[in-house]
Motif scaffolding. Sequence first.
Motif, PDB file in Angstrom:
ATOM      1  N   SER A 152     -42.263  21.027  26.255  1.00  0.00           N
ATOM      2  CA  SER A 152     -43.142  21.501  25.679  1.00  0.00           C
ATOM      3  C   SER A 152     -42.212  22.995  24.784  1.00  0.00           C
ATOM      4  CB  SER A 152     -43.856  21.850  26.664  1.00  0.00           C
ATOM      5  OG  SER A 152     -43.284  22.811  27.778  1.00  0.00           O
ATOM      6  N   GLY A 153     -41.506  22.777  25.373  1.00  0.00           N
ATOM      7  CA  GLY A 153     -39.847  24.312  25.066  1.00  0.00           C
ATOM      8  C   GLY A 153     -39.107  23.857  25.972  1.00  0.00           C
ATOM      9  N   GLY A 154     -38.131  24.547  25.233  1.00  0.00           N
ATOM     10  CA  GLY A 154     -36.331  25.485  26.249  1.00  0.00           C
ATOM     11  C   GLY A 154     -36.579  25.521  27.596  1.00  0.00           C
ATOM     12  N   SER A 155     -37.621  25.757  28.242  1.00  0.00           N
ATOM     13  CA  SER A 155     -37.408  26.070  28.706  1.00  0.00           C
ATOM     14  C   SER A 155     -37.744  25.477  29.980  1.00  0.00           C
ATOM     15  CB  SER A 155     -38.293  27.240  29.463  1.00  0.00           C
ATOM     16  OG  SER A 155     -39.232  28.719  29.108  1.00  0.00           O
ATOM     17  N   ILE A 156     -38.832  24.327  29.650  1.00  0.00           N
ATOM     18  CA  ILE A 156     -38.692  23.149  30.414  1.00  0.00           C
ATOM     19  C   ILE A 156     -36.984  22.360  30.231  1.00  0.00           C
ATOM     20  CG2 ILE A 156     -40.665  21.399  30.607  1.00  0.00           C
ATOM     21  CD1 ILE A 156     -41.361  24.282  32.138  1.00  0.00           C
ATOM     22  N   ALA A 187     -26.403  34.317  28.991  1.00  0.00           N
ATOM     23  CA  ALA A 187     -27.581  32.804  29.056  1.00  0.00           C
ATOM     24  C   ALA A 187     -29.288  33.523  28.971  1.00  0.00           C
ATOM     25  CB  ALA A 187     -27.235  32.700  30.948  1.00  0.00           C
ATOM     26  N   HIS A 188     -29.774  32.885  28.241  1.00  0.00           N
ATOM     27  CA  HIS A 188     -31.174  32.915  28.598  1.00  0.00           C
ATOM     28  C   HIS A 188     -32.223  33.107  29.865  1.00  0.00           C
ATOM     29  CE1 HIS A 188     -35.703  32.208  27.749  1.00  0.00           C
ATOM     30  NE2 HIS A 188     -35.286  32.691  26.172  1.00  0.00           N
ATOM     31  N   HIS A 189     -32.697  34.121  30.019  1.00  0.00           N
ATOM     32  CA  HIS A 189     -33.825  34.005  31.724  1.00  0.00           C
ATOM     33  C   HIS A 189     -33.896  33.074  32.212  1.00  0.00           C
ATOM     34  CE1 HIS A 189     -36.971  34.823  29.062  1.00  0.00           C
ATOM     35  NE2 HIS A 189     -37.750  33.701  30.596  1.00  0.00           N
ATOM     36  N   SER A 190     -34.026  31.743  30.896  1.00  0.00           N
ATOM     37  CA  SER A 190     -34.937  30.601  31.480  1.00  0.00           C
ATOM     38  C   SER A 190     -34.135  29.895  32.308  1.00  0.00           C
ATOM     39  CB  SER A 190     -36.202  29.608  30.418  1.00  0.00           C
ATOM     40  OG  SER A 190     -34.424  29.498  29.777  1.00  0.00           O
ATOM     41  N   VAL A 191     -32.827  30.159  32.697  1.00  0.00           N
ATOM     42  CA  VAL A 191     -31.571  29.555  33.291  1.00  0.00           C
ATOM     43  C   VAL A 191     -32.011  29.914  34.817  1.00  0.00           C
ATOM     44  CG1 VAL A 191     -29.765  29.030  33.607  1.00  0.00           C
ATOM     45  CG2 VAL A 191     -29.883  28.904  31.300  1.00  0.00           C
ATOM     46  N   SER A 244     -26.890  32.180  21.296  1.00  0.00           N
ATOM     47  CA  SER A 244     -28.267  33.736  21.926  1.00  0.00           C
ATOM     48  C   SER A 244     -28.580  33.565  21.707  1.00  0.00           C
ATOM     49  CB  SER A 244     -26.345  34.009  22.502  1.00  0.00           C
ATOM     50  OG  SER A 244     -26.147  35.760  22.526  1.00  0.00           O
ATOM     51  N   THR A 245     -29.495  34.909  22.604  1.00  0.00           N
ATOM     52  CA  THR A 245     -30.724  34.873  22.051  1.00  0.00           C
ATOM     53  C   THR A 245     -30.404  35.871  21.689  1.00  0.00           C
ATOM     54  OG1 THR A 245     -31.817  33.430  23.517  1.00  0.00           O
ATOM     55  CG2 THR A 245     -33.081  34.913  22.842  1.00  0.00           C
ATOM     56  N   ASP A 246     -30.242  37.260  22.037  1.00  0.00           N
ATOM     57  CA  ASP A 246     -29.373  38.296  21.541  1.00  0.00           C
ATOM     58  C   ASP A 246     -29.163  38.410  20.445  1.00  0.00           C
ATOM     59  OD1 ASP A 246     -30.803  40.246  24.007  1.00  0.00           O
ATOM     60  OD2 ASP A 246     -28.551  40.385  24.326  1.00  0.00           O
ATOM     61  N   VAL A 269     -25.494  23.130  27.886  1.00  0.00           N
ATOM     62  CA  VAL A 269     -25.551  23.474  27.065  1.00  0.00           C
ATOM     63  C   VAL A 269     -26.639  23.709  26.572  1.00  0.00           C
ATOM     64  CG1 VAL A 269     -25.033  23.512  24.608  1.00  0.00           C
ATOM     65  CG2 VAL A 269     -23.204  22.918  26.114  1.00  0.00           C
ATOM     66  N   ASP A 270     -26.955  25.488  26.400  1.00  0.00           N
ATOM     67  CA  ASP A 270     -28.447  25.970  26.194  1.00  0.00           C
ATOM     68  C   ASP A 270     -28.096  26.536  24.828  1.00  0.00           C
ATOM     69  OD1 ASP A 270     -30.680  26.935  25.564  1.00  0.00           O
ATOM     70  OD2 ASP A 270     -30.265  28.327  26.908  1.00  0.00           O
ATOM     71  N   ALA A 271     -28.503  24.966  24.045  1.00  0.00           N
ATOM     72  CA  ALA A 271     -28.816  25.980  22.606  1.00  0.00           C
ATOM     73  C   ALA A 271     -30.215  25.125  21.858  1.00  0.00           C
ATOM     74  CB  ALA A 271     -27.574  24.524  21.418  1.00  0.00           C
ATOM     75  N   ALA A 272     -30.548  26.003  22.878  1.00  0.00           N
ATOM     76  CA  ALA A 272     -32.309  25.929  22.463  1.00  0.00           C
ATOM     77  C   ALA A 272     -32.337  26.327  20.934  1.00  0.00           C
ATOM     78  CB  ALA A 272     -33.319  26.766  22.902  1.00  0.00           C
ATOM     79  N   TYR A 273     -31.953  27.349  20.467  1.00  0.00           N
ATOM     80  CA  TYR A 273     -32.360  28.266  19.388  1.00  0.00           C
ATOM     81  C   TYR A 273     -30.622  27.518  18.119  1.00  0.00           C
ATOM     82  CZ  TYR A 273     -30.102  31.816  16.108  1.00  0.00           C
ATOM     83  OH  TYR A 273     -29.380  32.561  15.319  1.00  0.00           O
ATOM     84  N   LEU A 298     -31.834  21.514  22.843  1.00  0.00           N
ATOM     85  CA  LEU A 298     -32.855  22.323  22.345  1.00  0.00           C
ATOM     86  C   LEU A 298     -33.890  22.227  21.621  1.00  0.00           C
ATOM     87  CD1 LEU A 298     -30.548  18.849  21.752  1.00  0.00           C
ATOM     88  CD2 LEU A 298     -30.005  20.296  19.233  1.00  0.00           C
ATOM     89  N   ASP A 299     -33.778  23.684  20.745  1.00  0.00           N
ATOM     90  CA  ASP A 299     -35.722  23.153  20.692  1.00  0.00           C
ATOM     91  C   ASP A 299     -36.147  23.087  18.836  1.00  0.00           C
ATOM     92  OD1 ASP A 299     -36.555  23.899  22.934  1.00  0.00           O
ATOM     93  OD2 ASP A 299     -36.856  26.274  22.716  1.00  0.00           O
ATOM     94  N   PRO A 300     -36.823  21.927  18.808  1.00  0.00           N
ATOM     95  CA  PRO A 300     -37.453  21.621  17.384  1.00  0.00           C
ATOM     96  C   PRO A 300     -38.083  22.623  16.779  1.00  0.00           C
ATOM     97  CG  PRO A 300     -37.565  19.867  18.864  1.00  0.00           C
ATOM     98  CD  PRO A 300     -36.983  20.881  19.149  1.00  0.00           C
ATOM     99  N   HIS A 301     -38.756  23.567  17.345  1.00  0.00           N
ATOM    100  CA  HIS A 301     -39.697  25.094  17.502  1.00  0.00           C
ATOM    101  C   HIS A 301     -38.902  25.803  17.181  1.00  0.00           C
ATOM    102  CE1 HIS A 301     -40.991  25.968  21.878  1.00  0.00           C
ATOM    103  NE2 HIS A 301     -39.319  26.339  21.455  1.00  0.00           N
ATOM    104  N   LYS A 302     -37.386  25.908  17.209  1.00  0.00           N
ATOM    105  CA  LYS A 302     -36.858  27.143  16.544  1.00  0.00           C
ATOM    106  C   LYS A 302     -35.906  26.358  15.270  1.00  0.00           C
ATOM    107  CE  LYS A 302     -36.104  29.735  20.891  1.00  0.00           C
ATOM    108  NZ  LYS A 302     -35.686  29.511  22.102  1.00  0.00           N
ATOM    109  N   SER A 303     -35.008  25.721  15.518  1.00  0.00           N
ATOM    110  CA  SER A 303     -34.239  25.274  14.325  1.00  0.00           C
ATOM    111  C   SER A 303     -34.463  24.070  13.668  1.00  0.00           C
ATOM    112  CB  SER A 303     -32.583  25.800  15.093  1.00  0.00           C
ATOM    113  OG  SER A 303     -32.814  24.803  15.652  1.00  0.00           O
TER     114      SER A 303
HETATM  115  C1  LIG Z   1     -35.998  30.067  23.207  1.00  0.00           C
HETATM  116  C2  LIG Z   1     -34.473  29.893  23.851  1.00  0.00           C
HETATM  117  C3  LIG Z   1     -34.611  29.653  25.478  1.00  0.00           C
HETATM  118  C4  LIG Z   1     -36.280  29.692  25.785  1.00  0.00           C
HETATM  119  O1  LIG Z   1     -37.137  28.107  24.767  1.00  0.00           O
HETATM  120  P1  LIG Z   1     -38.090  28.492  25.063  1.00  0.00           P
HETATM  121  O2  LIG Z   1     -38.802  27.210  23.760  1.00  0.00           O
HETATM  122  O3  LIG Z   1     -39.287  29.477  25.211  1.00  0.00           O
HETATM  123  O4  LIG Z   1     -39.124  27.852  25.954  1.00  0.00           O
HETATM  124  C5  LIG Z   1     -33.558  28.927  26.105  1.00  0.00           C
HETATM  125  N1  LIG Z   1     -32.379  29.611  25.753  1.00  0.00           N
HETATM  126  C6  LIG Z   1     -31.415  29.506  24.328  1.00  0.00           C
HETATM  127  C7  LIG Z   1     -31.073  30.267  23.944  1.00  0.00           C
HETATM  128  C8  LIG Z   1     -33.767  30.553  23.369  1.00  0.00           C
HETATM  129  O5  LIG Z   1     -33.680  30.769  22.699  1.00  0.00           O
END
Ligand SMILES: *Cc1c(COP(=O)(O)O)cnc(C)c1O
Length: 479
Positions: A152-156, A187-191, A244-246, A269-273, A298-303
Amino acid sequence: MRRTIQELTEQSSLLHPDQTQRKILQAGVGNYAEAFLTALDTAPAYVGDHAGVALQESPITEHGDELETVLELIGAEIDTPGVNCASGRHFGFIPPGGLYHSALGDFLAAVTNRYSGVSFASPGAARLERYLVEWIARLISYPQSAGGDLTSGGSIANLIGIVAAREAFELKAADLPNMVVYLSGQAHHSVAKALGILGLKECVHRHVPVDERFRLDADALERAVAEDRDAGLRPWLIVATAGSTDVGAVDPLACIADIAERHGMWLHVDAAYGGFFVLCEDGRKILLGMNRSDSIVLDPHKSLFLPFGSGAAIVKDKSLLLKAYHYEAPYLQDAQEAGVEPSPADVSPELTRPFRGLRLWLPLKLLGLAPFRAALQEKLLLARYFHAELDKLPGFAVGPAPDLSVVAFRYVPERGDADEFNRRLVQEILKEGRIFLSTTRLNGAFVLRLAILACRTHLDAVDLALDVLRRKAEQLTRQ
Ligand SMILES: *Cc1c(COP(=O)(O)O)cnc(C)c1O
């Protein structure tokens, strides 16, 4: 009894509209979507003085409301207040996409309702998801052994990656106080959330410093790992961030991979964005070394610009996922006896889930990769352009050029408290609502950030953002 059943059937048949009713519903919803999309160019990017309260005053009734009334309610109470996530003038957080082709994929997936969790139920849907996971794995130069899941997203997805790291080291509760996790402040808080959910809070958490560009300091990491070893601890997991999100910082992935290899640690590696920037020329160079991780998000709903609801977790050794998630149950015996290939449910915590493949595959299949590559390269250049142009505006302090497509900056007033000035600056910008951006804190300072990733963001929107910032800062300075 038959009569009662027939009466109930008459009422319940309203749940599946006939062809005439379907056409009316589709036309109504289609017209609403068209009106929404054609108004996007002029619609506000943010509406702050509206809380959508009337929704609660319109209760769900016994016999329903007219479509027209309901669409009006959606328009006024849901699609007006707050952040307009479809707008190209959305520069906040990590800006969302919302490909129309994906919306149509979701529509089809919901109408046909194929069961993508288990291969036996829908060999095609499950195969499509597996194909997409393999496609992403190839894209990031992961080997054939890789597997993963569309989430569903990067957190999961971060959660799934860290589960694989736990399985690889066969961690037991008694091991935890000796195991060390290394993360930077970027690091994203979801980690941290995933570590908490997994009961891994008791591991030692090392916060590795970042350099002046907010990238994890690899030398400091190496030193921390050596010290922990000497102290008899067991360095286990490094979480690096690729975007990074910031501030969009990309950690030095190749150096970090060297350290992980040298010490037999797991690199996640958190490459969600940032991950899909690998599709464009500059992004590929920036993300070099990403493929040396053990797991990646990786988040398809981002990049990849998809609507919300699409992440991906890829693990280099897919057997670890099977180890964590493959279970058998008597009510699934038909599926198990059929002996088909592993299902999404075998590599994920979910069983029944939306068919997420279609929303990802349809745009890629219909449009091809070229427009995605162009859009991603465009976003990188727009961020560099914004950075260079903002630097020319008097009073604005910008940091180093962005790694990806986020620029952090602040206004430095001649008098008064800078944090307070910038807080008011963003308030004024949001009150006007023509652009939306968000803020963060860097080294304790209140900063604004302009993130460029919405698929509808082009040069005109970035020029407008520059104009709004210049104008609002001037107005506030005069007050
Ligand atoms: C957005 C983001 C997440 C979390 O992903 P969600 O899709 O919002 O759950 C984790 N890590 C990074 C670096 C992000 O930018």
